[in-house]
Design a protein around this motif. Structure first.
Motif, mmCIF file in Angstrom:
data_model
loop_
_atom_site.group_PDB
_atom_site.id
_atom_site.type_symbol
_atom_site.label_atom_id
_atom_site.label_comp_id
_atom_site.label_asym_id
_atom_site.label_seq_id
_atom_site.Cartn_x
_atom_site.Cartn_y
_atom_site.Cartn_z
ATOM 1 N N SER A 23 0.843 -1.193 0.000
ATOM 2 C CA SER A 23 0.000 0.000 0.000
ATOM 3 C C SER A 23 0.879 1.245 0.000
ATOM 4 O O SER A 23 1.841 1.330 0.755
ATOM 5 C CB SER A 23 -0.899 0.028 1.227
ATOM 6 N N VAL A 24 0.541 2.196 -0.837
ATOM 7 C CA VAL A 24 1.301 3.438 -0.938
ATOM 8 C C VAL A 24 0.340 4.620 -0.937
ATOM 9 O O VAL A 24 -0.828 4.491 -1.310
ATOM 10 C CB VAL A 24 2.170 3.475 -2.218
ATOM 11 N N ASN A 25 0.831 5.766 -0.496
ATOM 12 C CA ASN A 25 0.053 6.997 -0.548
ATOM 13 C C ASN A 25 0.269 7.658 -1.903
ATOM 14 O O ASN A 25 1.366 7.603 -2.461
ATOM 15 C CB ASN A 25 0.490 7.960 0.554
ATOM 16 N N VAL A 26 -0.766 8.297 -2.413
ATOM 17 C CA VAL A 26 -0.648 9.059 -3.657
ATOM 18 C C VAL A 26 -0.356 10.500 -3.258
ATOM 19 O O VAL A 26 -1.144 11.136 -2.569
ATOM 20 C CB VAL A 26 -1.937 8.963 -4.499
ATOM 21 N N ALA A 27 0.807 11.006 -3.675
ATOM 22 C CA ALA A 27 1.300 12.295 -3.181
ATOM 23 C C ALA A 27 0.990 13.455 -4.105
ATOM 24 O O ALA A 27 1.551 14.527 -3.938
ATOM 25 C CB ALA A 27 2.806 12.205 -2.959
ATOM 26 N N GLY A 32 -6.447 10.474 -6.322
ATOM 27 C CA GLY A 32 -6.227 9.275 -5.524
ATOM 28 C C GLY A 32 -5.649 9.603 -4.161
ATOM 29 O O GLY A 32 -4.928 10.591 -4.004
ATOM 30 N N LYS A 33 -5.972 8.800 -3.180
ATOM 31 C CA LYS A 33 -5.425 8.970 -1.834
ATOM 32 C C LYS A 33 -4.520 7.805 -1.455
ATOM 33 O O LYS A 33 -3.459 8.000 -0.885
ATOM 34 C CB LYS A 33 -6.559 9.073 -0.796
ATOM 35 N N ASP A 98 6.811 7.620 4.980
ATOM 36 C CA ASP A 98 5.786 6.819 4.328
ATOM 37 C C ASP A 98 6.273 6.369 2.956
ATOM 38 O O ASP A 98 7.322 6.801 2.482
ATOM 39 C CB ASP A 98 4.481 7.612 4.182
ATOM 40 N N ASN A 99 5.493 5.481 2.344
ATOM 41 C CA ASN A 99 5.714 5.065 0.966
ATOM 42 C C ASN A 99 4.766 5.897 0.108
ATOM 43 O O ASN A 99 3.566 5.938 0.376
ATOM 44 C CB ASN A 99 5.396 3.580 0.778
ATOM 45 N N ALA A 100 5.299 6.570 -0.912
ATOM 46 C CA ALA A 100 4.456 7.453 -1.706
ATOM 47 C C ALA A 100 4.801 7.354 -3.187
ATOM 48 O O ALA A 100 5.943 7.077 -3.553
ATOM 49 C CB ALA A 100 4.609 8.898 -1.249
ATOM 50 N N VAL A 101 3.780 7.561 -4.017
ATOM 51 C CA VAL A 101 3.939 7.544 -5.468
ATOM 52 C C VAL A 101 3.295 8.794 -6.064
ATOM 53 O O VAL A 101 2.475 9.448 -5.421
ATOM 54 C CB VAL A 101 3.307 6.293 -6.118
ATOM 55 N N VAL A 102 3.684 9.093 -7.304
ATOM 56 C CA VAL A 102 3.050 10.141 -8.097
ATOM 57 C C VAL A 102 2.522 9.470 -9.354
ATOM 58 O O VAL A 102 3.265 8.796 -10.068
ATOM 59 C CB VAL A 102 4.054 11.253 -8.459
ATOM 60 N N ILE A 103 1.239 9.629 -9.630
ATOM 61 C CA ILE A 103 0.624 9.040 -10.823
ATOM 62 C C ILE A 103 1.066 9.834 -12.046
ATOM 63 O O ILE A 103 1.030 11.069 -12.040
ATOM 64 C CB ILE A 103 -0.906 9.027 -10.686
ATOM 65 N N VAL A 104 1.517 9.106 -13.088
ATOM 66 C CA VAL A 104 2.019 9.765 -14.291
ATOM 67 C C VAL A 104 1.206 9.329 -15.504
ATOM 68 O O VAL A 104 0.592 8.262 -15.514
ATOM 69 C CB VAL A 104 3.519 9.462 -14.529
ATOM 70 N N ASN A 105 1.216 10.160 -16.533
ATOM 71 C CA ASN A 105 0.581 9.859 -17.813
ATOM 72 C C ASN A 105 1.517 8.974 -18.636
ATOM 73 O O ASN A 105 2.692 8.817 -18.297
ATOM 74 C CB ASN A 105 0.288 11.160 -18.565
ATOM 75 N N PRO A 106 1.037 8.401 -19.743
ATOM 76 C CA PRO A 106 1.911 7.563 -20.569
ATOM 77 C C PRO A 106 3.150 8.267 -21.112
ATOM 78 O O PRO A 106 4.138 7.623 -21.424
ATOM 79 C CB PRO A 106 0.997 7.128 -21.714
ATOM 80 N N GLU A 114 0.467 19.340 -8.546
ATOM 81 C CA GLU A 114 1.367 19.597 -7.417
ATOM 82 C C GLU A 114 1.712 18.277 -6.743
ATOM 83 O O GLU A 114 0.955 17.315 -6.816
ATOM 84 C CB GLU A 114 0.726 20.554 -6.413
ATOM 85 N N VAL A 115 2.867 18.250 -6.086
ATOM 86 C CA VAL A 115 3.323 17.072 -5.365
ATOM 87 C C VAL A 115 3.470 17.461 -3.907
ATOM 88 O O VAL A 115 4.188 18.412 -3.579
ATOM 89 C CB VAL A 115 4.668 16.543 -5.928
ATOM 90 N N ARG A 116 2.794 16.738 -3.031
ATOM 91 C CA ARG A 116 2.836 17.025 -1.594
ATOM 92 C C ARG A 116 3.990 16.278 -0.941
ATOM 93 O O ARG A 116 4.191 15.098 -1.212
ATOM 94 C CB ARG A 116 1.531 16.612 -0.928
ATOM 95 N N GLY A 117 4.726 16.953 -0.091
ATOM 96 C CA GLY A 117 5.806 16.313 0.651
ATOM 97 C C GLY A 117 7.107 16.267 -0.131
ATOM 98 O O GLY A 117 7.183 16.688 -1.285
ATOM 99 N N PRO A 118 8.158 15.747 0.525
ATOM 100 C CA PRO A 118 9.468 15.700 -0.134
ATOM 101 C C PRO A 118 9.542 14.629 -1.210
ATOM 102 O O PRO A 118 8.794 13.657 -1.200
ATOM 103 C CB PRO A 118 10.424 15.386 1.019
#
Length: 138
Positions: A23-27, A32-33, A98-106, A114-118
């Motif tokens: 499980s990861v957070n979406v940053a 997505g959360k 935490d474990n975090a990801v950023v959703i990207v386009n193709p 925007e990206v939350r956190g470091p």
């Protein structure tokens, strides 16, 4: 990465921080959360070995919590933080809360604005379009 996304897979010698069904957070603010990693792009391992990913790797995620238009869908994402400590080439060890990801386009650009956190420096070097949205690069 001008046209296609660059997929290099997990780099050898780095700590296996995240694996399938983590499980990861979406940053980002794409809607997505919380998401679950369902596959790792470019992973070349042994038969029946669980694929793992590190900071900066491209993964496929399934969004579990968030707005109704992104829930129950699969997206490509870039890992920007991991809880498990990993070693940098200069000898320092780093870990995040935490474990975090950023959703990207193709095409490799972030879906949100925007990206939350470091964001880890390893992810910022591999994905400059994601790094341009970050407020803090560690």
């Amino acid at each position: 990465m001008p046209e296609k996304m660059q997929v290099l897979g997990s780099r050898k010698g780095l700590t296996p921080g995240l694996q399938n069904y983590t499980s990861v957070n979406v940053a980002d603010n794409s809607g997505g959360k919380e998401a679950v990693i369902i596959s790792v792009y470019g992973y070349r391992g042994a038969l029946r070995r669980v694929p793992y990913a590190n900071v900066g790797d491209l993964v496929m995620v399934s969004v579990r919590r968030g707005s109704p238009d992104v829930r129950k869908q699969k997206f490509k994402a870039v890992i920007i933080r991991q809880k498990m400590p990993f070693r940098r080439p200069d000898g320092t060890w780093i870990s995040f809360e935490d474990n975090a990801v950023v959703i990207v386009n193709p095409d490799g650009t972030a879906k949100g604005t925007e990206v939350r956190g470091p964001v880890a420096r390893e992810a910022a070097e591999r994905w400059p379009k994601v790094a341009s949205l970050a407020t803090l690069i560690v």
